[in-house]
Design an enzyme around this catalytic site. Structure first.
Site, PDB file in Angstrom:
ATOM      1  N   GLU A 132     -21.840  21.807 -18.079  1.00 23.08           N
ATOM      2  CA  GLU A 132     -21.496  21.097 -19.215  1.00 23.08           C
ATOM      3  C   GLU A 132     -22.757  20.539 -20.239  1.00 23.08           C
ATOM      4  O   GLU A 132     -22.427  20.433 -21.442  1.00 23.08           O
ATOM      5  CB  GLU A 132     -20.703  19.793 -18.814  1.00 23.08           C
ATOM      6  CG  GLU A 132     -19.263  20.031 -18.055  1.00 23.08           C
ATOM      7  CD  GLU A 132     -18.390  20.464 -18.969  1.00 23.08           C
ATOM      8  OE1 GLU A 132     -18.474  20.056 -20.342  1.00 23.08           O
ATOM      9  OE2 GLU A 132     -17.507  21.112 -18.467  1.00 23.08           O
ATOM     10  N   SER A 509      33.545 -12.894   9.636  1.00 18.29           N
ATOM     11  CA  SER A 509      33.500 -13.814  10.629  1.00 18.29           C
ATOM     12  C   SER A 509      32.133 -13.837  11.067  1.00 18.29           C
ATOM     13  O   SER A 509      31.811 -14.956  11.702  1.00 18.29           O
ATOM     14  CB  SER A 509      34.185 -13.186  11.684  1.00 18.29           C
ATOM     15  OG  SER A 509      35.703 -13.295  11.599  1.00 18.29           O
TER      16      SER A 509
END
Length: 846
Positions: A132, A509
């Site tokens: 780079e 219940s």
């Protein structure tokens, strides 16, 4: 030849009072000439005069420098500050962990693992410099030598084969500027680059660069790339791997080693050559590296614990509290979930849902596929698109005969299913009816069927199917409400709807214990007789409640009424107690008014709530009367380890309830924590625990006896037409609620009451959760006395056949409660007759 002069204006005469139009008076001419001589020349006149004496090359250069100067003067105040570069936040996924450190999920578009510059090996840095910006440490941000080389290459070839951007320019462009390609943006990039080089060190610039560049497949930064492609830390990378990673940012999406391995390998070798040329590696290292085959593949970190529903709850909570931006700031969320319990809960839910489906028959193939001419690769492509379901592997039936079928499972794997492997698959007709048992494999399977297979405990493959029924399970710590396990369905990937939290269904219940607790508060006792008979003045037109067995047992003790889940006895009790008084008391368990309908049907659980809310209510019984609120986030930290939030949930009493041996079953906190409010008398909590133990011993929850423990209690629940199956129960360490039902409210079918469908799930989980834990004991709280009662009348007795009951001291002489219901005439063996006439399960809502 001289030019002709202009004619002189006529002389106006000695007085000068008049003059020719357009001319100055004589006395003003000299002064006007003087003024013209002293007027300053325009800068543009000087500039263009200066240009006129220069040659064309210098004129172009001067114009360029002038334009740049003007651009700087105009745009410099508008450019981003370098401080914003230093303060740039890397987008890092939100991570969600269990209490014991297992990764549950990551949320975020970008995968990042920021790393300090000092931790990046020189080998990795040199690989990037080689490709780079090899003159990075020599130039001042803009490499004019590199730019000139790039321009010369472009002039010679007409193609942009070399780039002129330095690492500093890339950092500036990626972090501070847009990606648009304009002259103005390029000049801004150069200006900012020079400024960055003045204010930051080279190491700081490399740090920013290596931590923010893109490597494809959502990986940003060199550390994340090393982990993604090679599953390595940076210091473990070889020269070949470092060069490969350095080559990716040029074209990260298309030329990474997974997407395009050939081009990536060529670029790797080019970079290795550059590293040799620059002296970053020697000849031997180079030769080894270029001959090394690349082994890059995607190593995405998979969750260590499957808990998709809780992970999504955590994501939503962070987004709601801190904002959506917080999801990409690398926060670490530690939940209250325990891995062992979560895995047990997930297993219990899936097993229960698969078992239910087997009990009700085979729905048939998920799809039919034309296999004519299909190759293995074609079958693999098709199966790759099929929704994955945990523990159920998708396969395609290649051929089937009376004795066996061959099934393709992808990747070239084929398995054979014999008749015994499909024997359970009777055709599903409806929730109560199945077809005949298959006598041939072809009664079940045909070529082209898309089916699901599962492996038995012996490792053999057998036919399975994706469950249509849904389920949920949640368990919380009764001392503080911490959620230890939560499952909202068979698979989060298949259905995101969280039934444990977001669902609202009638608990049936399983809600009755709260009504009974309200009655104990008002003076009833476990020995009080209730009326198990038709309800008078029910107050709701068209409502005709009844017991599941369609029978009325008359006088029945409260203990037996709850154990056998007698609907009429519960409704009559609520009527005697009073609706508003009952509601006022029950609200203390954490229930909203909306969940408590003002009607006698409240005794049968007709309000709607989630499993988590029901667990919140049962925790009050389990911890001795304290209201704790369920929570699931224990701690939130930044990626640097700063604690943003730490739960300090109110605690129930730690040393005054369940005990294991000589020590409390609940560990004392290391630092003082707020105490939860005590909302009911601990004596009522003790009595309700005793009553719900009777449910396990002789009532509708006897399947829980398989656990072989005396410290588990609970209550079954089933809604009208058996559309919901519940079991809510607890032990000293866990309050657990299990639910099963269809999302579209379809019927579950005969025999799927709370005592079977949900309780089977509950027992499966609790067996794992309680493994290795000592049995906890519960001593009666102060203010309770033991009395002996007649089992038929509920009155005090000294007879040997009397039953021992613990009651509050102030009610020992009034066991029948404020609404006494006494048996007239000779005593009858009520309990015996109940046992003879009671059905196996009788806790239907109606």
């Amino acid at each position: 030849m001289q030019e002709p002069r202009a004619a002189s204006p006529p002389d106006p005469g000695p007085r000068g009072d008049t003059h020719h139009p357009g001319t100055l008076p004589p006395g003003a001419r000299r002064s006007a000439r003087v003024l013209r001589a002293r007027r300053p020349r325009s800068p543009f006149t000087w500039f263009f005069g200066f240009l006129s004496i220069l040659g064309p090359p210098l004129q172009i250069t001067a114009l360029g420098l002038t334009g740049a100067a003007l651009f700087i003067a105009v745009h410099d105040p508008q450019l981003p500050s370098i401080e914003s570069l230093l303060q740039a936040q890397y987008e890092t996924p939100l991570q969600v962990y269990s209490r014991d450190g297992a990764l549950m999920a990551e949320f975020g578009i970008e995968r990042r693992q920021p790393v300090a510059f000092s931790e990046i090996p020189p080998l990795v840095i040199n690989a990037f410099l080689a490709t780079e910006d090899s003159r990075f440490f020599e130039h001042a941000g803009v490499d004019f030598v590199g730019l000139g080389r790039a321009l010369l290459s472009f002039a010679e070839t007409g193609a942009k084969t070399q780039g002129g951007s330095t690492i500093t320019m890339q950092v500036t462009r990626n972090v501070l500027l847009s990606a648009e390609k304009t002259f103005e943006r390029k000049l801004a990039e150069i200006l900012l680059t020079l400024q960055v080089e003045r204010e930051l060190t080279k190491d700081q610039i490399l740090d920013l660069y290596l931590n923010q560049i893109f490597f494809g497949h959502r990986a940003y930064g060199i550390s994340a790339a090393a982990a993604l492609y090679y599953n390595k830390d940076l210091d473990a990378l070889t020269p070949a791997e470092a060069a490969m990673l350095a080559g990716i940012p040029k074209a990260p999406t298309t030329n990474n080693p997974v997407t395009n391995p050939a081009r990536a390998l060529a670029r790797r070798n080019y970079i290795l050559g550059r590293m040799l040329e620059l002296g970053y590696i020697d000849q031997a290292e180079y030769e080894i590296a270029v001959l090394t085959p690349d082994l890059a593949r995607l190593h995405r970190r998979a969750p260590e614990l499957e808990a998709g529903y809780v992970a999504e709850m955590a994501r939503q909570a962070i987004a709601d509290y801190y904002g959506e931006a917080a999801l990409s700031q690398g926060l670490r969320v530690t939940t209250t979930i325990e891995s062992r319990l979560q895995e047990a809960a997930q297993h219990a839910v899936r097993r229960a849902l698969r078992d239910y489906d087997r009990r009700h028959g085979y729905y048939g193939a998920e799809a039919r596929v034309d296999l004519d001419g299909a190759r293995d690769a074609d079958l693999d492509t098709y199966l790759a698109e099929v929704v994955r379901v945990p523990d159920l592997t998708a396969g395609l039936v290649l051929n089937a005969s009376a004795d066996a079928a061959e099934v393709y499972l992808a990747g070239g794997e084929r398995v054979t299913l014999a008749l015994k492997h499909v024997a359970w698959a009777q055709e599903f007709r409806n929730e109560n009816w199945r077809g005949p048992k298959p006598r041939r494999v072809t009664d079940v399977l045909a070529a082209g069927d898309l089916v699901r297979l599962q492996q038995g405990t012996d490792g053999q493959w057998e036919l399975g199917q994706k469950p249509r029924v849904s389920g949920a399970l949640v368990t919380i710590a009764p001392r503080d409400g911490a959620v230890r396990a939560l499952v909202g369905g068979y698979s989060f990937n298949e259905s995101k709807f969280n039934r444990a939290v977001d669902m609202r269904r009638q608990p049936g219940s399983s809600f009755k214990p709260f009504v009974y607790a309200a009655a104990l508060h008002r003076g009833w006792t476990p020995a009080s007789l209730l009326r198990d008979e038709a309800v008078k003045n029910a107050g709701q037109e068209g409502w005709n409640p009844r017991n599941a067995d369609r029978k009325e047992l008359g006088p029945i003790r409260m203990r037996r009424a709850l154990a056998l889940s007698r609907n009429l006895a519960s409704i009559n009790l609520l009527q005697d107690l009073g609706l508003e008084d009952a509601q006022d008391y029950i609200q203390q368990f954490g229930f909203d008014l909306e969940a408590l309908p003002l009607g006698l049907s409240m005794a049968l659980g007709t309000g709607e709530m989630s499993p988590v809310k029901l667990a919140e209510g049962f925790a009050v019984f389990a911890n001795g009367g304290y209201h704790v609120v369920p929570y699931f986030i224990e701690r939130v930290e930044t990626r640097e380890g700063q604690v943003l939030f730490e739960a300090r949930a109110p605690q129930a009493c730690a040393d005054c309830w369940y005990r294991s041996g000589d020590a409390s079953a609940m560990v004392l906190p290391t630092s003082p924590l707020p105490q939860a409010p005590q909302v009911i008398d601990p004596r009522i909590a003790y009595q309700m625990t005793s009553l719900m133990r009777e449910v396990i011993e002789t009532g509708t929850g006897t399947r829980a006896k398989a656990l072989g423990r005396s410290d588990v209690v609970g209550k079954t629940g089933t809604t009208n037409d058996i559309r919901d199956s519940w079991f809510a129960g607890y032990q000293a360490n866990f309050v657990t609620v299990a639910w099963m039902g269809f999302d579209d409210f379809e019927k579950l079918g005969r025999g799927e009451e709370g005592g079977r469908a949900a309780l089977g799930m509950w027992v499966d989980f609790m067996a794992e959760a309680l493994d290795g834990l000592p049995v906890a004991s519960l001593e009666p709280p102060p203010g309770m006395v033991q009395v002996r009662v007649d089992p038929n009348r509920g009155t005090p007795t000294r007879a040997r056949g009397g039953l021992l009951e613990m009651v509050s001291e102030e009610f020992k002489d009034a066991l029948q409660g404020p609404e006494a219901f006494r048996v007239a005439g000779p005593a009858r063996a009520a309990d015996t007759s109940v046992r003879r006439s009671a059905p196996r399960v009788m806790d239907d809502l109606f």
